[in-house]
Design a protein around this motif. Structure first.
Motif, short mmCIF file in Angstrom:
data_model
loop_
_atom_site.label_atom_id
_atom_site.label_comp_id
_atom_site.label_asym_id
_atom_site.label_seq_id
_atom_site.Cartn_x
_atom_site.Cartn_y
_atom_site.Cartn_z
N GLY A 178 0.78 -1.23 0.00
CA GLY A 178 0.00 0.00 0.00
C GLY A 178 0.82 1.28 0.00
N GLU A 179 2.13 1.18 0.25
CA GLU A 179 2.97 2.36 0.24
C GLU A 179 3.29 2.77 -1.19
OE1 GLU A 179 5.86 3.10 3.33
OE2 GLU A 179 5.72 0.99 3.91
N TRP A 180 3.78 4.02 -1.32
CA TRP A 180 4.04 4.59 -2.63
C TRP A 180 5.53 4.78 -2.86
CZ3 TRP A 180 0.19 5.50 -6.18
CH2 TRP A 180 -1.13 5.44 -5.70
N GLY A 181 5.92 4.66 -4.12
CA GLY A 181 7.30 4.92 -4.51
C GLY A 181 7.35 5.60 -5.87
N LEU A 182 8.54 5.96 -6.30
CA LEU A 182 8.70 6.68 -7.57
C LEU A 182 8.94 5.71 -8.72
CD1 LEU A 182 9.31 8.94 -5.43
CD2 LEU A 182 10.85 9.93 -7.14
N SER A 183 8.29 5.96 -9.83
CA SER A 183 8.59 5.26 -11.08
C SER A 183 9.76 5.98 -11.74
CB SER A 183 7.38 5.29 -12.01
OG SER A 183 7.16 6.62 -12.47
N ALA A 184 10.22 5.46 -12.87
CA ALA A 184 11.27 6.15 -13.62
C ALA A 184 10.79 7.54 -14.03
CB ALA A 184 11.67 5.34 -14.86
N GLU A 185 9.50 7.68 -14.37
CA GLU A 185 8.97 8.99 -14.72
C GLU A 185 9.05 9.94 -13.53
OE1 GLU A 185 7.78 10.36 -17.59
OE2 GLU A 185 8.61 8.58 -18.53
N GLY A 186 8.83 9.41 -12.33
CA GLY A 186 8.94 10.25 -11.14
C GLY A 186 10.36 10.75 -10.93
N TYR A 187 11.34 9.87 -11.13
CA TYR A 187 12.74 10.30 -11.00
C TYR A 187 13.12 11.31 -12.07
CZ TYR A 187 13.65 6.86 -7.36
OH TYR A 187 13.63 6.16 -6.19
N ARG A 188 12.56 11.15 -13.26
CA ARG A 188 12.83 12.14 -14.31
C ARG A 188 12.28 13.51 -13.91
NH1 ARG A 188 11.09 7.62 -17.92
NH2 ARG A 188 13.01 6.75 -18.80
N ALA A 189 11.08 13.52 -13.33
CA ALA A 189 10.49 14.79 -12.89
C ALA A 189 11.36 15.44 -11.82
CB ALA A 189 9.07 14.54 -12.36
N CYS A 190 11.86 14.63 -10.86
CA CYS A 190 12.73 15.17 -9.81
C CYS A 190 14.05 15.65 -10.38
CB CYS A 190 12.98 14.11 -8.74
SG CYS A 190 11.52 13.66 -7.76
N ASN A 191 14.52 15.00 -11.41
CA ASN A 191 15.82 15.37 -11.97
C ASN A 191 15.79 16.70 -12.72
OD1 ASN A 191 18.57 14.64 -12.12
ND2 ASN A 191 18.32 14.06 -14.27
N LEU A 192 14.58 17.22 -13.01
CA LEU A 192 14.50 18.56 -13.58
C LEU A 192 15.07 19.58 -12.60
CD1 LEU A 192 10.94 18.46 -15.17
CD2 LEU A 192 13.14 18.34 -16.35
N VAL A 193 14.98 19.29 -11.30
CA VAL A 193 15.58 20.15 -10.28
C VAL A 193 17.01 19.69 -9.97
CG1 VAL A 193 15.45 20.90 -7.86
CG2 VAL A 193 13.36 20.70 -9.23
N ALA A 194 17.20 18.39 -9.77
CA ALA A 194 18.50 17.89 -9.33
C ALA A 194 19.58 18.03 -10.40
CB ALA A 194 18.38 16.42 -8.91
N GLY A 195 19.22 17.84 -11.66
CA GLY A 195 20.18 18.00 -12.75
C GLY A 195 21.33 17.01 -12.71
N ILE A 196 21.07 15.77 -12.31
CA ILE A 196 22.12 14.76 -12.20
C ILE A 196 22.48 14.24 -13.59
CG2 ILE A 196 22.61 12.43 -11.33
CD1 ILE A 196 20.76 13.18 -8.96
N THR A 197 23.75 14.08 -13.82
CA THR A 197 24.25 13.64 -15.12
C THR A 197 24.26 12.12 -15.22
OG1 THR A 197 25.68 15.58 -15.28
CG2 THR A 197 26.24 13.70 -16.69
N THR A 198 23.88 11.62 -16.40
CA THR A 198 23.91 10.18 -16.68
C THR A 198 24.97 9.87 -17.72
OG1 THR A 198 21.54 9.99 -16.24
CG2 THR A 198 22.59 8.19 -17.47
#
Length: 286
Positions: A48-68
């Protein structure tokens, strides 16, 4: 994403961390990112708990700007150096059978130390198919059965599909069963898009280890969560990034940096229904 106006940076407080000790500074960018299940950002676990999908991490990375970084080659468990991503083909059918990928993300820790996070993932679609088909058979015995290959009649062989997973022992599914049809459709899709799937899984496994990312489990209400993300300033140009990756690949460590490594088989894990593989906004889609 919401903008936050801060007038006195020297008075900033602890804002977000799995360990509770992440501080911002005048060199950091802070953003509150709204994630929603409807937009594909969130996934709900069996508990029942929630976590981030890859799309969620992409949304967060708009702020974080982490390089791949995607290394040109990857070393497999048997010692072979192969292309990255790497595909093995079934000698009987000539179609894709196994996929490997390695992704490296480079970010900063709250203390200003670089964080090099590497994830190497195997996606074996034969194992995936067997697992999905066995699950359907457990739910509906009319879908098929576990059996030895030699026990199948000629009629069963004509009207179904058999996949061995331990010697002659395998799983048999009937073609006319709608659940089996869906599993076969997943098998075809995985063969066609397995390289994209495994790269997405490797990228997600890598970037979620970065300190600026939210916890792997978050609080969501009605399928919506607001998470705070920190963008740590770095001075890495392309040359420096390549030097970091080269040092890591050669020695398994990077002087002055924290290194996080993960290697796993994703064949038995749930695949998120999430991906448009075309846009690169917020992070790569492969």
């Amino acid at each position: 994403m919401q903008e936050i106006s801060v007038h006195y940076p020297e008075q900033w407080k602890v804002v977000n961390s799995r360990a509770g000790n992440l501080f911002t500074s005048a060199e950091n960018m802070v953003g509150v990112v709204r994630l929603s299940n409807a937009d594909g950002h969130l996934i709900q676990f069996d508990d029942g708990e929630w976590g981030l999908s890859a799309e969620g991490y992409r949304a967060c990375n708009l702020v974080a700007g982490i390089t791949t970084i995607t290394p040109d080659t990857i070393r497999l468990a048997d010692g072979r150096d192969v292309s990255n991503p790497y595909i093995e083909f079934d000698p009987e059918t000539g179609t894709a059978d196994k996929f490997w990928s390695q992704k490296i993300t480079i970010g900063m820790s709250p203390s200003g130390k670089p964080v090099v996070s590497s994830a190497t993932v195997l996606f074996d679609i034969r194992v995936r198919f067997v697992k999905e088909l066995m699950q359907k058979i457990e739910e509906n015995r009319d879908a098929g059965k576990l059996c030895m290959e030699g026990t199948l009649t000629d009629e069963e062989l004509r009207s179904g599909i058999f996949m061995a997973f331990q010697g002659k022992l395998g799983v048999y599914g009937r073609h006319e069963n709608i659940d089996v049809i869906h599993v076969i459709q997943n098998l075809i899709n995985n063969k066609e898009h397995g390289d994209k799937i495994v790269q997405t899984l490797a990228w997600k496994a890598s970037i979620k280890q970065q300190p600026s990312m939210p916890s792997t489990k978050i609080k969501a209400y009605n399928g919506v969560a607001d998470v705070m993300v920190i963008g740590y300033k770095d001075n890495f140009d392309e040359l420096k990034l390549n030097e970091i990756v080269a040092e890591y690949q050669e020695t398994g460590a990077v002087v002055g940096a924290e290194v996080v490594e993960e290697t796993f088989n994703a064949s038995e894990e749930a695949i998120e229904v999430e991906d448009s593989f075309l846009s690169t906004k917020g992070g790569p889609r492969f």
